[in-house]
Design a protein around this motif. Structure first.
Motif, PDB file in Angstrom:
ATOM      1  N   GLY A 114       0.810  -1.215   0.000  1.00  0.00           N
ATOM      2  CA  GLY A 114       0.000   0.000   0.000  1.00  0.00           C
ATOM      3  C   GLY A 114       0.839   1.260   0.000  1.00  0.00           C
ATOM      4  O   GLY A 114       2.050   1.228  -0.230  1.00  0.00           O
ATOM      5  N   GLN A 115       0.160   2.363   0.276  1.00  0.00           N
ATOM      6  CA  GLN A 115       0.822   3.669   0.273  1.00  0.00           C
ATOM      7  C   GLN A 115       1.793   3.813   1.446  1.00  0.00           C
ATOM      8  O   GLN A 115       1.543   3.320   2.537  1.00  0.00           O
ATOM      9  CB  GLN A 115      -0.222   4.777   0.381  1.00  0.00           C
ATOM     10  CG  GLN A 115      -1.076   4.937  -0.862  1.00  0.00           C
ATOM     11  CD  GLN A 115      -0.255   5.429  -2.048  1.00  0.00           C
ATOM     12  OE1 GLN A 115       0.505   6.384  -1.916  1.00  0.00           O
ATOM     13  NE2 GLN A 115      -0.386   4.769  -3.184  1.00  0.00           N
ATOM     14  N   TRP A 116       2.874   4.517   1.185  1.00  0.00           N
ATOM     15  CA  TRP A 116       3.795   4.838   2.271  1.00  0.00           C
ATOM     16  C   TRP A 116       3.239   5.955   3.129  1.00  0.00           C
ATOM     17  O   TRP A 116       2.685   6.926   2.605  1.00  0.00           O
ATOM     18  CB  TRP A 116       5.155   5.259   1.697  1.00  0.00           C
ATOM     19  CG  TRP A 116       5.951   4.090   1.211  1.00  0.00           C
ATOM     20  CD1 TRP A 116       6.026   3.629  -0.069  1.00  0.00           C
ATOM     21  CD2 TRP A 116       6.758   3.221   2.014  1.00  0.00           C
ATOM     22  NE1 TRP A 116       6.835   2.523  -0.117  1.00  0.00           N
ATOM     23  CE2 TRP A 116       7.304   2.247   1.139  1.00  0.00           C
ATOM     24  CE3 TRP A 116       7.076   3.160   3.368  1.00  0.00           C
ATOM     25  CZ2 TRP A 116       8.145   1.235   1.589  1.00  0.00           C
ATOM     26  CZ3 TRP A 116       7.920   2.153   3.812  1.00  0.00           C
ATOM     27  CH2 TRP A 116       8.440   1.203   2.925  1.00  0.00           C
ATOM     28  N   HIS A 117       3.395   5.803   4.432  1.00  0.00           N
ATOM     29  CA  HIS A 117       3.005   6.854   5.362  1.00  0.00           C
ATOM     30  C   HIS A 117       4.197   7.230   6.231  1.00  0.00           C
ATOM     31  O   HIS A 117       4.912   6.357   6.716  1.00  0.00           O
ATOM     32  CB  HIS A 117       1.860   6.387   6.267  1.00  0.00           C
ATOM     33  CG  HIS A 117       0.598   6.142   5.508  1.00  0.00           C
ATOM     34  ND1 HIS A 117      -0.212   7.166   5.069  1.00  0.00           N
ATOM     35  CD2 HIS A 117       0.024   4.998   5.094  1.00  0.00           C
ATOM     36  CE1 HIS A 117      -1.238   6.662   4.411  1.00  0.00           C
ATOM     37  NE2 HIS A 117      -1.126   5.345   4.409  1.00  0.00           N
ATOM     38  N   TRP A 124       9.109   5.533   8.033  1.00  0.00           N
ATOM     39  CA  TRP A 124       7.994   5.392   7.111  1.00  0.00           C
ATOM     40  C   TRP A 124       7.450   3.966   7.182  1.00  0.00           C
ATOM     41  O   TRP A 124       8.189   3.016   7.466  1.00  0.00           O
ATOM     42  CB  TRP A 124       8.429   5.666   5.668  1.00  0.00           C
ATOM     43  CG  TRP A 124       8.622   7.089   5.325  1.00  0.00           C
ATOM     44  CD1 TRP A 124       7.767   7.892   4.640  1.00  0.00           C
ATOM     45  CD2 TRP A 124       9.771   7.911   5.612  1.00  0.00           C
ATOM     46  NE1 TRP A 124       8.302   9.158   4.479  1.00  0.00           N
ATOM     47  CE2 TRP A 124       9.519   9.192   5.071  1.00  0.00           C
ATOM     48  CE3 TRP A 124      10.981   7.683   6.278  1.00  0.00           C
ATOM     49  CZ2 TRP A 124      10.438  10.237   5.164  1.00  0.00           C
ATOM     50  CZ3 TRP A 124      11.893   8.710   6.379  1.00  0.00           C
ATOM     51  CH2 TRP A 124      11.615   9.992   5.835  1.00  0.00           C
ATOM     52  N   ALA A 126       4.688   1.164   5.091  1.00  0.00           N
ATOM     53  CA  ALA A 126       3.702   0.818   4.063  1.00  0.00           C
ATOM     54  C   ALA A 126       3.111  -0.531   4.429  1.00  0.00           C
ATOM     55  O   ALA A 126       3.841  -1.482   4.716  1.00  0.00           O
ATOM     56  CB  ALA A 126       4.353   0.756   2.678  1.00  0.00           C
TER      57      ALA A 126
END
Ligand SMILES: [Zn+2]
Length: 224
Positions: A114-117, A124, A126
């Protein structure tokens, strides 16, 4: 460079026989991708299983050969971490201007990432959605990152994909597989290099509330 820290024997046996839950299959499969020693070990285990099944084939006339054949076929074709696509769409990920090669098992599951946060300074995350509510996390620690000291609820498995991090106990590099439980208190950090890991993460309580939903029930599946 030698990998120092490997999954223990039981995990490799369960990997070979397909008895791991999907998240752990991806985890161990990725380590095996990176580790010639465990590749050999898994091959040996598969050979022993095959010989055992062949032996039973001779002595157990009640078991039709077609059944044995399909069992053998499934053994020979294992390990088979979830593979929705035969070919990886991408065998790398990009983050913070860097490109990281993905080992084969992860590359086959690249579409699950999924998206990196950005969690906190220099960290970070994901999610890797394994399906059936199972989750892994890619964790990226930039150089100079430190995860606040924490213990774990249940157990935390971590696999270094690229780079190096250390804690109070050791230094961990590409391919190292680490299993920690609630008795281990540690402070992972990077010094001089960044690090990409794959982890089943129990959220340290210092982190934001949003991350607490990542609390991962996999350990109870894993050690039953
Ligand atoms: Zn290994």
């Amino acid at each position: 460079m030698m990998i120092k820290s490997h999954p223990h024997e039981q995990l490799l046996v369960q990997y070979a026989t397909g008895e791991l839950n999907p998240a752990m299959l991806v985890m161990i499969g990725t380590h095996v991708d990176m580790c010639p020693q465990c590749q050999q070990h898994v091959a040996d285990i598969e050979e022993q299983i095959a010989l055992k099944v062949l032996g039973e084939r001779v002595t157990d006339a009640a078991l039709p050969n077609t059944v044995v054949d399909s069992m053998l076929e499934s053994i020979m074709n294992s390990p088979a971490p979830i593979q929705v696509r035969a070919e990886a769409a991408r065998d790398y990920i990009s983050l913070e201007g860097k490109r990281f090669a993905l080992p084969a098992t992860l590359a086959r599951n690249e579409h699950r990432i999924g998206q990196w946060h950005h969690m906190v300074s220099k960290l970070w995350r994901a999610p890797v959605d394994i399906g059936n509510g199972e989750m892994l996390n890619l964790i990226y620690m930039a150089d100079g990152a430190q995860v606040p000291e924490h213990t774990h609820k249940g157990r935390e498995a971590t696999l270094v994909i690229n780079g190096v991090f250390n804690d109070e106990f050791n230094e961990y590099r590409d391919g190292d597989f680490i299993l920690l439980d609630e008795h281990h208190k540690h402070t992972p950090q990077t010094q001089g290099e960044d690090c990409l890991t794959l982890a089943t993460l129990d959220a340290p309580m210092h982190f934001t509330a949003g991350i607490s939903r990542l609390l991962n029930p996999f350990s109870s599946l894993f050690f039953r």
